[in-house]
Design a protein around this motif. Structure first.
Motif, PDB file in Angstrom:
ATOM      1  N   ASN A  78      50.082 -67.937   1.491  1.00  0.00           N
ATOM      2  CA  ASN A  78      51.068 -68.728   2.496  1.00  0.00           C
ATOM      3  C   ASN A  78      50.306 -69.816   3.246  1.00  0.00           C
ATOM      4  OD1 ASN A  78      49.582 -67.542   4.687  1.00  0.00           O
ATOM      5  ND2 ASN A  78      51.096 -65.820   4.685  1.00  0.00           N
ATOM      6  N   TYR A  79      51.124 -70.622   4.063  1.00  0.00           N
ATOM      7  CA  TYR A  79      50.438 -71.747   4.511  1.00  0.00           C
ATOM      8  C   TYR A  79      49.532 -71.434   5.641  1.00  0.00           C
ATOM      9  CZ  TYR A  79      50.640 -76.027   7.399  1.00  0.00           C
ATOM     10  OH  TYR A  79      50.255 -77.119   8.332  1.00  0.00           O
ATOM     11  N   ALA A  80      49.797 -70.071   6.277  1.00  0.00           N
ATOM     12  CA  ALA A  80      48.651 -69.594   7.546  1.00  0.00           C
ATOM     13  C   ALA A  80      47.462 -69.547   6.752  1.00  0.00           C
ATOM     14  CB  ALA A  80      49.560 -68.459   8.136  1.00  0.00           C
ATOM     15  N   GLU A  81      47.393 -68.839   5.631  1.00  0.00           N
ATOM     16  CA  GLU A  81      46.296 -68.754   4.902  1.00  0.00           C
ATOM     17  C   GLU A  81      45.416 -69.957   4.515  1.00  0.00           C
ATOM     18  OE1 GLU A  81      44.389 -66.422   1.014  1.00  0.00           O
ATOM     19  OE2 GLU A  81      46.306 -67.048   0.985  1.00  0.00           O
ATOM     20  N   PHE A  82      46.306 -70.746   4.306  1.00  0.00           N
ATOM     21  CA  PHE A  82      45.743 -72.138   3.839  1.00  0.00           C
ATOM     22  C   PHE A  82      44.962 -72.864   5.036  1.00  0.00           C
ATOM     23  CE2 PHE A  82      45.920 -76.676   3.655  1.00  0.00           C
ATOM     24  CZ  PHE A  82      45.149 -77.008   2.499  1.00  0.00           C
ATOM     25  N   VAL A  83      45.723 -72.682   6.047  1.00  0.00           N
ATOM     26  CA  VAL A  83      45.053 -73.345   7.305  1.00  0.00           C
ATOM     27  C   VAL A  83      43.655 -72.616   7.880  1.00  0.00           C
ATOM     28  CG1 VAL A  83      45.813 -73.628   9.897  1.00  0.00           C
ATOM     29  CG2 VAL A  83      47.523 -73.977   8.097  1.00  0.00           C
ATOM     30  N   LYS A  84      43.951 -71.253   7.824  1.00  0.00           N
ATOM     31  CA  LYS A  84      42.679 -70.631   8.142  1.00  0.00           C
ATOM     32  C   LYS A  84      41.244 -71.249   7.227  1.00  0.00           C
ATOM     33  CE  LYS A  84      45.107 -66.762   9.974  1.00  0.00           C
ATOM     34  NZ  LYS A  84      45.189 -65.279   9.677  1.00  0.00           N
ATOM     35  N   VAL A  85      41.849 -71.172   5.879  1.00  0.00           N
ATOM     36  CA  VAL A  85      40.692 -71.565   4.975  1.00  0.00           C
ATOM     37  C   VAL A  85      40.371 -73.000   5.313  1.00  0.00           C
ATOM     38  CG1 VAL A  85      40.123 -72.098   2.432  1.00  0.00           C
ATOM     39  CG2 VAL A  85      41.238 -69.861   3.195  1.00  0.00           C
ATOM     40  N   ASN A  86      41.381 -73.881   5.416  1.00  0.00           N
ATOM     41  CA  ASN A  86      41.026 -75.234   5.995  1.00  0.00           C
ATOM     42  C   ASN A  86      40.202 -75.278   7.035  1.00  0.00           C
ATOM     43  OD1 ASN A  86      41.677 -78.426   5.551  1.00  0.00           O
ATOM     44  ND2 ASN A  86      42.558 -78.016   7.567  1.00  0.00           N
ATOM     45  N   ALA A  87      40.419 -74.523   7.879  1.00  0.00           N
ATOM     46  CA  ALA A  87      39.350 -74.689   9.133  1.00  0.00           C
ATOM     47  C   ALA A  87      37.968 -74.249   8.934  1.00  0.00           C
ATOM     48  CB  ALA A  87      40.072 -73.738  10.283  1.00  0.00           C
ATOM     49  N   ALA A  88      37.904 -73.123   7.996  1.00  0.00           N
ATOM     50  CA  ALA A  88      36.718 -72.482   7.755  1.00  0.00           C
ATOM     51  C   ALA A  88      35.858 -73.716   6.905  1.00  0.00           C
ATOM     52  CB  ALA A  88      36.811 -71.355   6.889  1.00  0.00           C
ATOM     53  N   ILE A  89      36.600 -74.505   5.962  1.00  0.00           N
ATOM     54  CA  ILE A  89      35.898 -75.275   5.062  1.00  0.00           C
ATOM     55  C   ILE A  89      35.661 -76.575   6.099  1.00  0.00           C
ATOM     56  CG2 ILE A  89      36.316 -77.207   3.662  1.00  0.00           C
ATOM     57  CD1 ILE A  89      38.015 -75.252   1.901  1.00  0.00           C
ATOM     58  N   ALA A  90      36.513 -76.883   7.079  1.00  0.00           N
ATOM     59  CA  ALA A  90      36.011 -77.991   7.924  1.00  0.00           C
ATOM     60  C   ALA A  90      34.755 -77.729   8.744  1.00  0.00           C
ATOM     61  CB  ALA A  90      37.238 -78.361   8.915  1.00  0.00           C
ATOM     62  N   TRP A  91      34.624 -76.530   9.643  1.00  0.00           N
ATOM     63  CA  TRP A  91      33.337 -76.063  10.177  1.00  0.00           C
ATOM     64  C   TRP A  91      32.390 -76.061   9.349  1.00  0.00           C
ATOM     65  CZ3 TRP A  91      34.528 -77.299  14.728  1.00  0.00           C
ATOM     66  CH2 TRP A  91      35.472 -76.956  15.274  1.00  0.00           C
ATOM     67  N   SER A  92      32.132 -75.565   8.120  1.00  0.00           N
ATOM     68  CA  SER A  92      31.349 -75.239   7.324  1.00  0.00           C
ATOM     69  C   SER A  92      30.787 -76.941   6.969  1.00  0.00           C
ATOM     70  CB  SER A  92      31.665 -74.291   6.122  1.00  0.00           C
ATOM     71  OG  SER A  92      31.736 -73.221   6.564  1.00  0.00           O
ATOM     72  N   LEU A 161      30.779 -70.643  13.788  1.00  0.00           N
ATOM     73  CA  LEU A 161      32.075 -70.525  13.272  1.00  0.00           C
ATOM     74  C   LEU A 161      31.928 -70.362  11.923  1.00  0.00           C
ATOM     75  CD1 LEU A 161      33.828 -73.389  15.544  1.00  0.00           C
ATOM     76  CD2 LEU A 161      33.735 -71.070  15.849  1.00  0.00           C
ATOM     77  N   THR A 162      30.916 -70.405  11.389  1.00  0.00           N
ATOM     78  CA  THR A 162      30.740 -70.121   9.929  1.00  0.00           C
ATOM     79  C   THR A 162      29.574 -69.195   9.673  1.00  0.00           C
ATOM     80  OG1 THR A 162      30.479 -71.393   7.713  1.00  0.00           O
ATOM     81  CG2 THR A 162      29.141 -71.835   9.539  1.00  0.00           C
ATOM     82  N   ASP A 163      29.369 -68.949   8.370  1.00  0.00           N
ATOM     83  CA  ASP A 163      28.287 -68.035   7.940  1.00  0.00           C
ATOM     84  C   ASP A 163      27.607 -68.400   7.053  1.00  0.00           C
ATOM     85  OD1 ASP A 163      29.400 -66.864   5.245  1.00  0.00           O
ATOM     86  OD2 ASP A 163      30.998 -66.884   6.653  1.00  0.00           O
ATOM     87  N   LYS A 164      26.341 -68.008   6.503  1.00  0.00           N
ATOM     88  CA  LYS A 164      25.264 -68.368   5.473  1.00  0.00           C
ATOM     89  C   LYS A 164      25.718 -68.680   4.335  1.00  0.00           C
ATOM     90  CE  LYS A 164      20.597 -67.587   3.698  1.00  0.00           C
ATOM     91  NZ  LYS A 164      19.775 -66.636   3.616  1.00  0.00           N
ATOM     92  N   GLU A 165      26.620 -67.510   3.850  1.00  0.00           N
ATOM     93  CA  GLU A 165      27.022 -67.375   2.345  1.00  0.00           C
ATOM     94  C   GLU A 165      27.989 -68.737   2.368  1.00  0.00           C
ATOM     95  OE1 GLU A 165      26.978 -64.832   4.532  1.00  0.00           O
ATOM     96  OE2 GLU A 165      25.640 -63.629   3.242  1.00  0.00           O
ATOM     97  N   SER A 166      29.308 -68.844   3.278  1.00  0.00           N
ATOM     98  CA  SER A 166      29.941 -69.758   3.218  1.00  0.00           C
ATOM     99  C   SER A 166      29.354 -71.391   3.390  1.00  0.00           C
ATOM    100  CB  SER A 166      30.940 -69.897   4.382  1.00  0.00           C
ATOM    101  OG  SER A 166      31.881 -68.699   4.262  1.00  0.00           O
ATOM    102  N   LEU A 167      28.330 -71.455   3.893  1.00  0.00           N
ATOM    103  CA  LEU A 167      27.484 -72.777   3.917  1.00  0.00           C
ATOM    104  C   LEU A 167      26.924 -72.953   2.619  1.00  0.00           C
ATOM    105  CD1 LEU A 167      25.923 -72.388   7.224  1.00  0.00           C
ATOM    106  CD2 LEU A 167      27.641 -73.922   6.711  1.00  0.00           C
ATOM    107  N   GLU A 168      26.553 -71.829   1.913  1.00  0.00           N
ATOM    108  CA  GLU A 168      25.888 -72.226   0.502  1.00  0.00           C
ATOM    109  C   GLU A 168      27.052 -72.621  -0.697  1.00  0.00           C
ATOM    110  OE1 GLU A 168      22.722 -72.135  -0.364  1.00  0.00           O
ATOM    111  OE2 GLU A 168      22.211 -72.091   1.699  1.00  0.00           O
ATOM    112  N   VAL A 169      28.164 -72.166  -0.310  1.00  0.00           N
ATOM    113  CA  VAL A 169      29.301 -72.496  -0.956  1.00  0.00           C
ATOM    114  C   VAL A 169      29.834 -73.728  -1.067  1.00  0.00           C
ATOM    115  CG1 VAL A 169      32.014 -71.947  -1.422  1.00  0.00           C
ATOM    116  CG2 VAL A 169      30.345 -69.966  -1.341  1.00  0.00           C
ATOM    117  N   ILE A 170      29.837 -74.253   0.332  1.00  0.00           N
ATOM    118  CA  ILE A 170      30.110 -75.592   0.649  1.00  0.00           C
ATOM    119  C   ILE A 170      29.186 -76.560   0.134  1.00  0.00           C
ATOM    120  CG2 ILE A 170      30.305 -77.313   2.718  1.00  0.00           C
ATOM    121  CD1 ILE A 170      32.785 -75.621   2.323  1.00  0.00           C
ATOM    122  N   LYS A 171      27.861 -76.243   0.043  1.00  0.00           N
ATOM    123  CA  LYS A 171      26.791 -76.908  -0.315  1.00  0.00           C
ATOM    124  C   LYS A 171      26.912 -77.295  -1.796  1.00  0.00           C
ATOM    125  CE  LYS A 171      23.279 -76.095   2.996  1.00  0.00           C
ATOM    126  NZ  LYS A 171      22.053 -75.062   3.292  1.00  0.00           N
TER     127      LYS A 171
END
Length: 184
Positions: A78-92, A161-171
């Motif tokens: 749903n939209y709410a899940e997308f918004v949470k992922v969007n925020a996580a991506i933005a921070w990372s 607001l993020t974690d090491k694994e998420s940062l590696e994914v973003i990289k």
């Protein structure tokens, strides 16, 4: 003013740190990019209608439904899940980009200081030029010293607001994300 800004940033980060973190994966980024590109395809029409103030509730809901459909077709529930992922991506993404920028800035400042110091130590540089170089050097150090603590504070706050694994994914996906954010 700086104290108010500092407390505003800290308060903002505290509120955000209370919400559950989203762990980013390669699959999440792929879904996000698909949704992001899909939304860009439907958003020009929606933006045009909104900018002319010719949107009524029914049209607004229709626009939202189009966006939510794109999000669901990309694999989000749903939209709410997308918004949470969007925020996580933005921070990372912000942390990765901020660290990259600060690394480049540190290299440039150190290189600039080394160049100035070399000229200051040269017997071939006239004293009038050295006087100007000392002023430039002092200003460079002053500006860097003034701004670096703020950059460190922001990067440190975003780190919570993020974690090491998420940062590696973003990289791994930073080029794709950059292209998407730039509209390419």
């Amino acid at each position: 003013m700086q104290k108010k800004l500092f407390f505003l940033i800290i308060s903002f980060l505290l509120v955000l740190s209370c919400s559950p973190k989203v762990k980013l994966t390669d699959e999440t980024i792929e879904k996000y990019l698909k949704a992001y590109k899909g939304m860009k395809a439907v958003s020009p029409e929606l933006a045009k209608n909104i900018s002319t103030n010719k949107v009524n509730i029914a049209q607004g809901m229709e626009g939202f439904n189009k966006i939510e459909s794109v999000i669901k077709n990309a694999g989000f529930t749903n939209y709410a899940e997308f918004v949470k992922v969007n925020a996580a991506i933005a921070w990372s993404f912000s942390k990765v980009q901020g660290e990259k920028f600060m690394s480049e800035t540190n290299k440039n400042v150190n290189s600039g200081l080394a160049t100035i110091d070399k000229q200051l130590n040269s017997p071939n540089v006239p004293e009038a030029v050295k006087k100007q170089l000392r002023i430039q050097r002092e200003q460079l150090v002053k500006d860097y010293s003034k701004n670096k603590p703020w950059a460190d504070l922001v990067i440190s706050g975003v780190s919570k607001l993020t974690d090491k694994e998420s940062l590696e994914v973003i990289k791994r996906h930073s080029k794709e994300l950059e292209r998407a954010f730039q509209g390419r």
